[in-house]
Design a protein around this motif. Structure first.
Motif, PDB file in Angstrom:
ATOM      1  N   ARG A  56       3.875   2.293 -12.865  1.00 54.89           N
ATOM      2  CA  ARG A  56       2.620   1.678 -13.302  1.00 54.89           C
ATOM      3  C   ARG A  56       2.385   0.577 -12.256  1.00 54.89           C
ATOM      4  O   ARG A  56       3.028  -0.408 -12.093  1.00 54.89           O
ATOM      5  N   ILE A  57       1.240   0.935 -11.389  1.00 52.78           N
ATOM      6  CA  ILE A  57       0.845  -0.032 -10.329  1.00 52.78           C
ATOM      7  C   ILE A  57      -0.374  -0.786 -10.948  1.00 52.78           C
ATOM      8  O   ILE A  57      -1.465  -0.256 -11.098  1.00 52.78           O
ATOM      9  N   SER A  58      -0.458  -1.969 -11.159  1.00 52.37           N
ATOM     10  CA  SER A  58      -1.564  -2.859 -11.720  1.00 52.37           C
ATOM     11  C   SER A  58      -2.915  -2.726 -10.813  1.00 52.37           C
ATOM     12  O   SER A  58      -3.020  -1.811  -9.924  1.00 52.37           O
ATOM     13  N   ASP A  59      -3.460  -3.928 -10.977  1.00 55.36           N
ATOM     14  CA  ASP A  59      -4.827  -4.157 -10.233  1.00 55.36           C
ATOM     15  C   ASP A  59      -4.618  -4.963  -9.070  1.00 55.36           C
ATOM     16  O   ASP A  59      -3.668  -5.687  -8.785  1.00 55.36           O
ATOM     17  N   MET A  60      -5.339  -4.634  -7.882  1.00 56.97           N
ATOM     18  CA  MET A  60      -5.439  -5.516  -6.695  1.00 56.97           C
ATOM     19  C   MET A  60      -4.324  -5.732  -5.983  1.00 56.97           C
ATOM     20  O   MET A  60      -3.981  -6.792  -5.300  1.00 56.97           O
ATOM     21  N   CYS A  61      -3.447  -4.535  -5.997  1.00 54.91           N
ATOM     22  CA  CYS A  61      -2.217  -4.501  -5.266  1.00 54.91           C
ATOM     23  C   CYS A  61      -2.389  -3.989  -3.876  1.00 54.91           C
ATOM     24  O   CYS A  61      -3.377  -3.241  -3.565  1.00 54.91           O
ATOM     25  N   ASN A  62      -1.446  -4.099  -2.981  1.00 52.69           N
ATOM     26  CA  ASN A  62      -1.591  -3.724  -1.547  1.00 52.69           C
ATOM     27  C   ASN A  62      -0.086  -3.214  -1.361  1.00 52.69           C
ATOM     28  O   ASN A  62       1.084  -3.782  -1.151  1.00 52.69           O
ATOM     29  N   ILE A  63      -0.141  -1.693  -1.092  1.00 50.81           N
ATOM     30  CA  ILE A  63       1.380  -1.041  -0.605  1.00 50.81           C
ATOM     31  C   ILE A  63       1.097  -0.417   0.854  1.00 50.81           C
ATOM     32  O   ILE A  63       0.332   0.391   1.042  1.00 50.81           O
ATOM     33  N   THR A  64       1.807  -1.211   1.651  1.00 48.63           N
ATOM     34  CA  THR A  64       1.661  -0.633   3.054  1.00 48.63           C
ATOM     35  C   THR A  64       3.228   0.071   3.270  1.00 48.63           C
ATOM     36  O   THR A  64       4.140  -0.446   3.250  1.00 48.63           O
ATOM     37  N   GLN A  82       2.112  -7.390  -3.448  1.00 53.09           N
ATOM     38  CA  GLN A  82       2.058  -6.431  -2.389  1.00 53.09           C
ATOM     39  C   GLN A  82       3.399  -5.945  -1.924  1.00 53.09           C
ATOM     40  O   GLN A  82       4.425  -6.883  -2.072  1.00 53.09           O
ATOM     41  N   ILE A  83       3.340  -4.731  -1.467  1.00 56.34           N
ATOM     42  CA  ILE A  83       4.711  -4.141  -0.829  1.00 56.34           C
ATOM     43  C   ILE A  83       4.472  -3.915   0.473  1.00 56.34           C
ATOM     44  O   ILE A  83       3.540  -2.988   0.574  1.00 56.34           O
ATOM     45  N   SER A 117       1.270 -11.350  -8.304  1.00 59.89           N
ATOM     46  CA  SER A 117       1.026 -12.229  -7.144  1.00 59.89           C
ATOM     47  C   SER A 117       2.435 -12.365  -6.255  1.00 59.89           C
ATOM     48  O   SER A 117       2.448 -13.372  -5.644  1.00 59.89           O
ATOM     49  N   SER A 118       3.266 -11.504  -6.427  1.00 55.53           N
ATOM     50  CA  SER A 118       4.489 -11.411  -5.563  1.00 55.53           C
ATOM     51  C   SER A 118       4.222 -10.571  -4.419  1.00 55.53           C
ATOM     52  O   SER A 118       3.438  -9.681  -4.282  1.00 55.53           O
ATOM     53  N   THR A 119       5.201 -11.069  -3.363  1.00 59.72           N
ATOM     54  CA  THR A 119       5.087 -10.139  -2.210  1.00 59.72           C
ATOM     55  C   THR A 119       6.913  -9.270  -2.231  1.00 59.72           C
ATOM     56  O   THR A 119       7.703 -10.132  -1.998  1.00 59.72           O
ATOM     57  N   VAL A 120       6.842  -8.061  -1.724  1.00 60.45           N
ATOM     58  CA  VAL A 120       8.008  -7.540  -1.579  1.00 60.45           C
ATOM     59  C   VAL A 120       7.676  -7.175   0.019  1.00 60.45           C
ATOM     60  O   VAL A 120       7.259  -6.300   0.380  1.00 60.45           O
ATOM     61  N   SER A 121       8.839  -7.742   1.001  1.00 61.38           N
ATOM     62  CA  SER A 121       8.524  -7.515   2.394  1.00 61.38           C
ATOM     63  C   SER A 121       9.483  -6.682   2.829  1.00 61.38           C
ATOM     64  O   SER A 121      10.518  -6.303   2.183  1.00 61.38           O
ATOM     65  N   ALA A 122       9.582  -6.187   4.178  1.00 64.28           N
ATOM     66  CA  ALA A 122      10.334  -5.202   5.154  1.00 64.28           C
ATOM     67  C   ALA A 122      11.904  -5.512   4.593  1.00 64.28           C
ATOM     68  O   ALA A 122      12.333  -6.775   4.927  1.00 64.28           O
ATOM     69  N   GLY A 123      12.579  -4.447   4.494  1.00 61.65           N
ATOM     70  CA  GLY A 123      13.934  -4.577   4.334  1.00 61.65           C
ATOM     71  C   GLY A 123      14.326  -4.906   2.750  1.00 61.65           C
ATOM     72  O   GLY A 123      15.771  -5.059   2.625  1.00 61.65           O
ATOM     73  N   ALA A 124      13.463  -5.171   1.852  1.00 58.49           N
ATOM     74  CA  ALA A 124      14.030  -5.575   0.608  1.00 58.49           C
ATOM     75  C   ALA A 124      14.496  -4.535  -0.164  1.00 58.49           C
ATOM     76  O   ALA A 124      14.191  -3.429   0.014  1.00 58.49           O
ATOM     77  N   VAL A 125      15.648  -4.813  -0.971  1.00 59.59           N
ATOM     78  CA  VAL A 125      16.331  -3.873  -1.818  1.00 59.59           C
ATOM     79  C   VAL A 125      16.590  -4.724  -3.246  1.00 59.59           C
ATOM     80  O   VAL A 125      16.912  -5.636  -3.184  1.00 59.59           O
ATOM     81  N   ASN A 135       4.576 -14.824  -8.350  1.00 56.49           N
ATOM     82  CA  ASN A 135       4.228 -15.731  -7.097  1.00 56.49           C
ATOM     83  C   ASN A 135       5.618 -15.678  -6.167  1.00 56.49           C
ATOM     84  O   ASN A 135       6.111 -16.935  -5.997  1.00 56.49           O
ATOM     85  N   SER A 136       6.524 -14.491  -6.205  1.00 55.30           N
ATOM     86  CA  SER A 136       7.809 -14.756  -5.715  1.00 55.30           C
ATOM     87  C   SER A 136       7.688 -13.933  -4.319  1.00 55.30           C
ATOM     88  O   SER A 136       6.781 -13.114  -4.162  1.00 55.30           O
ATOM     89  N   LEU A 137       8.624 -14.343  -3.298  1.00 54.88           N
ATOM     90  CA  LEU A 137       8.538 -13.568  -2.209  1.00 54.88           C
ATOM     91  C   LEU A 137      10.263 -12.841  -1.964  1.00 54.88           C
ATOM     92  O   LEU A 137      11.481 -13.653  -2.052  1.00 54.88           O
ATOM     93  N   VAL A 138      10.241 -11.397  -2.269  1.00 59.87           N
ATOM     94  CA  VAL A 138      11.294 -10.777  -2.186  1.00 59.87           C
ATOM     95  C   VAL A 138      11.504 -10.425  -0.580  1.00 59.87           C
ATOM     96  O   VAL A 138      10.804  -9.432  -0.139  1.00 59.87           O
TER      97      VAL A 138
END
Length: 202
Positions: A56-64, A82-83, A117-125, A135-138
């Motif tokens: 399930r991907i909720s609303d206003m998400c950004n996946i790149t 965002q991912i 409102s969390s961000t999962v960024s490059a290289g995250a596992v 509101n976290s940064l992974v």
């Protein structure tokens, strides 16, 4: 099989803001799932977005996805998250006369829950059964976490262990009734209940 741009119960859905899908690479859906409103999903020419069943991907998400993004089964991505496996732009360091690669794959295990409102960024596992607070940064490899870890913050750090999202509908009903009918702010789990009894998805 895939419900796209749908109103999800409990989410801030807005049918006037439609989800968008830009695919120049490869998207693999391994089973049914739901995508809410106002999302933007971009898969570049060499990107592979691999999404397992019952997501399930909720609303206003950004996946790149510029390289590879993998979501395990029963993943939940809450609204405004965002991912991003890359930052789109290379940056030149003229002190070192170098340019660093900004893209790295992202791997999210089974039954992970990314708070809003969390961000999962490059290289995250993220290993399976990880909960990410809002509101976290992974931003790194968390493979050493134990099953059932709760992480949060910027950058995200371990907050607690043995934490599991309750998926079992019977358990949700029992616990919901308890809070509705009592003033006690804490429900005590019966001693014969094991984690699988709560996170098992029927």
């Amino acid at each position: 099989m895939i419900k796209f741009n749908i109103v999800l119960p409990g989410a801030p859905s807005n049918m006037s803001v439609r989800s968008e899908l830009y695919n120049e690479g490869l998207i693999i859906f391994r089973g049914k799932g739901e995508i809410g409103t106002g999302n933007k999903i971009l898969v570049s020419t060499y990107g592979v977005l691999d999404i397992n069943e019952r997501f399930r991907i909720s609303d206003m998400c950004n996946i790149t996805c510029l390289t590879r993004v993998s979501l395990g089964k029963l993943c939940r991505i809450a609204h405004r998250s965002q991912i991003l496996d890359g930052s789109f732009h290379y940056v030149a360091n003229f002190n070192k006369m170098t340019v660093q690669n900004h893209t790295r794959p992202i791997m999210i295990g089974d039954q992970c829950w990314i708070g809003n409102s969390s961000t999962v960024s490059a290289g995250a596992v993220l290993p399976s059964f990880t909960i990410v607070a809002s509101n976290s940064l992974v931003s790194k490899d968390y493979s050493d976490l134990k099953k059932g870890s709760l992480i949060g913050g910027t950058p995200a750090k371990l907050i607690a262990e043995e934490m599991y999202r309750i998926e079992d509908s019977d358990a949700n009903t029992i616990i919901g009734d308890y809070f509705r009918l009592t003033d006690n702010p804490i429900y005590y789990i019966p001693c014969d209940i094991v984690p699988e009894g709560y996170y098992r998805y029927k």
